[in-house]
Design a protein around this motif. Sequence first.
Motif, short mmCIF file in Angstrom:
data_model
loop_
_atom_site.label_atom_id
_atom_site.label_comp_id
_atom_site.label_asym_id
_atom_site.label_seq_id
_atom_site.Cartn_x
_atom_site.Cartn_y
_atom_site.Cartn_z
N GLN A 2 0.79 -1.47 -0.03
CA GLN A 2 -0.18 0.09 0.27
C GLN A 2 0.71 1.60 -0.14
N PHE A 3 0.21 2.48 -0.66
CA PHE A 3 1.33 3.56 -0.45
C PHE A 3 0.18 4.85 -0.21
N GLU A 4 0.64 5.64 -0.34
CA GLU A 4 0.18 6.91 -0.07
C GLU A 4 0.30 8.28 -1.57
N MET A 5 -0.61 8.30 -1.95
CA MET A 5 -0.57 9.28 -3.27
C MET A 5 -1.55 10.78 -2.65
N THR A 6 -1.36 11.85 -3.33
CA THR A 6 -1.38 12.88 -3.39
C THR A 6 -2.45 13.37 -4.38
N SER A 7 -3.70 13.31 -4.96
CA SER A 7 -4.00 13.89 -6.31
C SER A 7 -5.00 14.89 -6.12
N THR A 8 -5.32 15.95 -7.26
CA THR A 8 -6.25 16.26 -7.59
C THR A 8 -7.60 15.28 -8.08
N VAL A 9 -8.48 15.15 -7.32
CA VAL A 9 -9.56 14.62 -7.70
C VAL A 9 -10.85 15.57 -8.19
N PHE A 10 -11.01 15.07 -9.77
CA PHE A 10 -12.42 15.74 -10.63
C PHE A 10 -13.53 15.15 -9.48
N PHE A 26 -11.33 10.11 -11.24
CA PHE A 26 -11.52 10.89 -12.33
C PHE A 26 -9.49 11.65 -11.66
N THR A 27 -8.77 11.92 -11.87
CA THR A 27 -7.73 12.84 -11.48
C THR A 27 -7.37 13.71 -12.44
N THR A 39 0.10 19.09 -23.39
CA THR A 39 -0.64 18.47 -23.32
C THR A 39 -1.53 20.24 -22.58
N LEU A 40 -2.63 20.16 -22.69
CA LEU A 40 -3.15 21.81 -22.58
C LEU A 40 -3.72 20.98 -21.27
N GLY A 41 -3.89 22.05 -20.28
CA GLY A 41 -4.25 21.16 -18.82
C GLY A 41 -3.92 20.49 -18.58
N PHE A 42 -5.59 19.87 -17.67
CA PHE A 42 -4.56 18.61 -16.79
C PHE A 42 -4.46 17.20 -17.70
N GLU A 43 -3.59 16.43 -17.33
CA GLU A 43 -3.48 14.95 -17.83
C GLU A 43 -4.72 14.47 -16.63
N VAL A 44 -5.58 13.85 -17.56
CA VAL A 44 -6.93 13.08 -16.39
C VAL A 44 -6.99 11.61 -16.81
N THR A 45 -7.42 10.84 -15.00
CA THR A 45 -6.80 10.27 -15.41
C THR A 45 -7.52 9.18 -14.51
N LYS A 46 -8.18 8.39 -14.94
CA LYS A 46 -9.76 7.16 -14.16
C LYS A 46 -8.61 6.42 -13.23
N ILE A 47 -8.97 6.19 -12.64
CA ILE A 47 -8.19 4.93 -11.63
C ILE A 47 -9.56 4.27 -11.08
#
Length: 106
Positions: A2-10, A26-27, A39-47
Motif C-alpha cells: 500500500q502507498f499514499e498519493m495526493t491527487s487532484t480529484v475531479f 477521475f484525477t 498537453t493543454l490543461g490537466f492530464e486526466v486519469t481514471k483509476i
Amino acid sequence: MQFEMTSTVFSCNKVTVDGKTYCSIFTGQHPIGENAANTLGFEVTKIAAEPVVFDQLQSQGFHAGDDVKLVAMLKKAANGKSQPHIIGIVPGQKPVSTDNKAKASA
C-alpha cells in the motif's frame, strides 16, 4: 503493498451492475516530461477504486477539484504491468479545495 498519493480529484463515480458495485476516481495533474509540450490543461486519469471510497469522500465533504490523499495498492494489469487501485482515503484529512488553494497563493 500500500502507498499514499495526493491527487487532484475531479469526480468519483459509483455504479451497480448485476448486483456488483464498481467505483472509479477521475484525477488530474499538470503534464510533465514529454507530455508537457503536447498537453493543454490537466492530464486526466481514471483509476479503479473500492466502492467505500465514494462513501468516504462523501462523508468528508468532497468538492470537485479538491486535493485528496488517497491510499492505493498496485494490482496486476494486462501484459504483466501494474496499475494503482484506490482502496481508501487517508482518514481525518481536510481536503484542500480549489477555493482554499487560490486563497493560500494570494
